[in-house]
Write a protein that holds these residues in place. Structure first.
Motif, short mmCIF file in Angstrom:
data_model
loop_
_atom_site.label_atom_id
_atom_site.label_comp_id
_atom_site.label_asym_id
_atom_site.label_seq_id
_atom_site.Cartn_x
_atom_site.Cartn_y
_atom_site.Cartn_z
N THR A 106 143.24 71.52 20.86
CA THR A 106 143.07 71.82 19.44
C THR A 106 143.26 73.30 19.17
OG1 THR A 106 141.52 69.97 19.26
CG2 THR A 106 141.50 71.59 17.49
N ARG A 107 142.70 74.14 20.02
CA ARG A 107 142.84 75.59 19.84
C ARG A 107 144.31 76.01 19.90
NH1 ARG A 107 139.03 78.44 23.71
NH2 ARG A 107 137.55 77.95 22.03
N ASN A 108 145.03 75.49 20.89
CA ASN A 108 146.43 75.88 21.04
C ASN A 108 147.31 75.27 19.96
OD1 ASN A 108 145.47 77.23 23.23
ND2 ASN A 108 146.75 76.18 24.75
N LEU A 109 146.99 74.05 19.53
CA LEU A 109 147.73 73.44 18.44
C LEU A 109 147.57 74.27 17.17
CD1 LEU A 109 149.45 71.09 17.35
CD2 LEU A 109 147.31 69.87 16.86
N SER A 110 146.36 74.74 16.92
CA SER A 110 146.11 75.60 15.76
C SER A 110 146.99 76.84 15.81
CB SER A 110 144.64 75.99 15.72
OG SER A 110 144.37 76.85 14.63
N THR A 111 147.06 77.46 16.98
CA THR A 111 147.89 78.65 17.15
C THR A 111 149.35 78.36 16.85
OG1 THR A 111 146.40 79.57 18.83
CG2 THR A 111 148.68 80.37 18.82
N LEU A 112 149.84 77.23 17.33
CA LEU A 112 151.25 76.89 17.14
C LEU A 112 151.56 76.54 15.69
CD1 LEU A 112 152.07 74.79 20.34
CD2 LEU A 112 152.56 77.20 19.88
N ILE A 113 150.66 75.84 15.02
CA ILE A 113 150.91 75.51 13.61
C ILE A 113 150.96 76.79 12.78
CG2 ILE A 113 150.01 74.36 11.55
CD1 ILE A 113 148.89 72.18 13.34
N MET A 114 150.07 77.71 13.08
CA MET A 114 150.10 78.98 12.34
C MET A 114 151.40 79.74 12.62
SD MET A 114 146.19 80.46 12.32
CE MET A 114 145.78 80.15 14.04
N ARG A 115 151.92 79.60 13.81
CA ARG A 115 153.14 80.31 14.19
C ARG A 115 154.39 79.65 13.63
NH1 ARG A 115 153.51 80.68 20.40
NH2 ARG A 115 151.62 81.93 20.00
N TRP A 116 154.44 78.31 13.67
CA TRP A 116 155.63 77.57 13.27
C TRP A 116 155.58 77.06 11.83
CZ3 TRP A 116 160.02 76.74 16.26
CH2 TRP A 116 159.94 77.12 17.61
N GLY A 117 154.38 76.75 11.35
CA GLY A 117 154.24 76.26 9.98
C GLY A 117 153.86 74.81 9.87
N SER A 118 154.20 73.98 10.86
CA SER A 118 153.84 72.56 10.84
C SER A 118 154.09 71.97 12.23
CB SER A 118 154.67 71.79 9.81
OG SER A 118 156.03 71.71 10.21
N VAL A 119 153.52 70.80 12.47
CA VAL A 119 153.77 70.13 13.75
C VAL A 119 155.25 69.73 13.84
CG1 VAL A 119 153.13 68.21 15.25
CG2 VAL A 119 151.40 69.25 13.78
N GLU A 120 155.81 69.30 12.72
CA GLU A 120 157.23 68.93 12.71
C GLU A 120 158.10 70.08 13.21
OE1 GLU A 120 160.73 67.27 9.71
OE2 GLU A 120 158.87 68.07 8.88
N LYS A 121 157.82 71.28 12.73
CA LYS A 121 158.64 72.43 13.09
C LYS A 121 158.43 72.84 14.55
CE LYS A 121 159.04 74.28 8.42
NZ LYS A 121 158.68 75.38 7.49
N ILE A 122 157.26 72.55 15.10
CA ILE A 122 157.03 72.84 16.52
C ILE A 122 157.99 72.01 17.37
CG2 ILE A 122 155.40 72.84 18.44
CD1 ILE A 122 153.14 72.99 16.35
N PHE A 123 158.07 70.72 17.06
CA PHE A 123 158.96 69.83 17.81
C PHE A 123 160.43 70.14 17.50
CE2 PHE A 123 155.14 67.27 18.38
CZ PHE A 123 155.33 66.68 19.62
N ALA A 124 160.77 70.11 16.22
CA ALA A 124 162.17 70.25 15.82
C ALA A 124 162.73 71.62 16.15
CB ALA A 124 162.31 69.98 14.33
N GLY A 125 161.87 72.62 16.22
CA GLY A 125 162.33 73.97 16.50
C GLY A 125 162.92 74.14 17.88
N HIS A 126 162.70 73.17 18.77
CA HIS A 126 163.25 73.26 20.12
C HIS A 126 164.53 72.44 20.26
CE1 HIS A 126 159.02 74.47 20.84
NE2 HIS A 126 159.58 75.27 21.71
N MET A 127 164.99 71.85 19.17
CA MET A 127 166.22 71.07 19.20
C MET A 127 167.34 71.86 18.52
SD MET A 127 164.78 67.23 18.39
CE MET A 127 166.43 66.51 18.53
N SER A 128 168.56 71.55 18.89
CA SER A 128 169.72 72.14 18.24
C SER A 128 170.42 71.07 17.42
CB SER A 128 170.69 72.71 19.29
OG SER A 128 171.17 71.68 20.12
N ALA A 129 171.38 71.48 16.62
CA ALA A 129 172.08 70.54 15.74
C ALA A 129 172.79 69.45 16.52
CB ALA A 129 173.07 71.29 14.87
#
Length: 263
Positions: A106-129
């Motif tokens: 939970t602590r690390n998820l909070s950090t990542l959401i604040m950094r990326w903006g959403s859970v979707e962006k955490i996942f999708a941000g590691h993919m390319s077109a």
């Protein structure tokens, strides 16, 4: 069966099982209990990660977690390190997912959401077109959770499947199916990952059914097998191969609803 016959058979199974009634006893029911997409993607992630064992037990445990979060999972995660919210998870556990895992995830998820903006962006941000499938998204998410803090305990890694380790990543594949595919069962609240990129959630039960139908040759229920099965399903529906997850799961759990037996 010939390929056309097999496709017809699978389509019949999908039609039988991909219905609103499926939701009630499935872990996806937890996310359906919320209206805000931010709550849905957050609580859905916990529900998927904890989805092992009896489904009734999983749903009961998730109800406990929702209570601990005051039924506001997004706000709970985002404010986790403020005040005494971490104390709420001091006794929360499910099988091998211990309080230490719950707190650090939970602590690390909070950090990542604040950094990326959403859970979707955490996942999708590691993919390319041109990413063929969700392997980079799962790999990147699991790695990011572990690296969000230098103090993250190593034991958390066993709850974060990665394709590179050979894992079928069943629960994270299932989570992404929930978020990406459209209703009536899946939520369809994400747009940055396409249904065509999903990988079928593979476990011992779906693997057994796929082999019985001649759609999977590998013996291990690993990432290579998940990719093999997804490739076969793409032959039938390239734009949405994961829809056949309902066929394999339903066939294994309930049998053929029309004939009462497998072919």
């Amino acid at each position: 069966m010939s390929a056309p016959e097999l496709k017809t058979y699978l389509e019949r199974l999908v039609k039988a099982f991909e219905r609103p009634a499926f939701i009630q006893d499935d872990p996806i029911a937890v996310a359906h209990g919320f209206d805000d997409p931010r709550d849905q993607e957050v609580i859905g992630l916990y529900s998927a990660l904890l989805a092992w064992g009896r489904r009734e037990t999983v749903l009961t445990k998730m109800a406990t977690l929702c209570d601990l979060m005051d039924w506001r999972p997004y706000e709970f995660v985002m404010h986790f390190d403020r005040g005494q919210l971490s104390d709420r998870l001091a006794d929360f556990k499910h099988r091998t997912f211990q309080p230490l895992d719950a707190i650090w995830f939970t602590r690390n998820l909070s950090t990542l959401i604040m950094r990326w903006g959403s859970v979707e962006k955490i996942f999708a941000g590691h993919m390319s077109a041109d990413s063929r499938d969700i392997a980079p998204a799962i790999e990147g998410f699991s790695r990011s959770i572990m690296m969000a803090s230098a103090e993250t305990p190593a034991r958390l890694r066993k709850h974060l499947a990665r394709p590179r380790s050979g894992s079928a990543c069943k629960r994270l594949c299932m989570y992404l199916r929930w978020m990406v595919r459209r209703p009536p069962v899946d939520l369809g609240i994400w747009t940055m990952i396409q249904p065509a990129q999903l990988v079928l959630p593979l476990d011992v039960h779906s693997g057994r059914q796929a082999r019985a139908l001649g759609m999977l040759t590998r013996k291990a229920d690993d990432w290579k097998s998940a990719i093999e099965l997804t490739g076969r399903c793409r032959e039938f529906c390239p734009e949405d191969p994961a829809r056949y997850d309902y066929a394999f799961f339903g066939l294994g759990a309930y049998g053929d609803p029309t004939s009462g037996s497998n072919p």
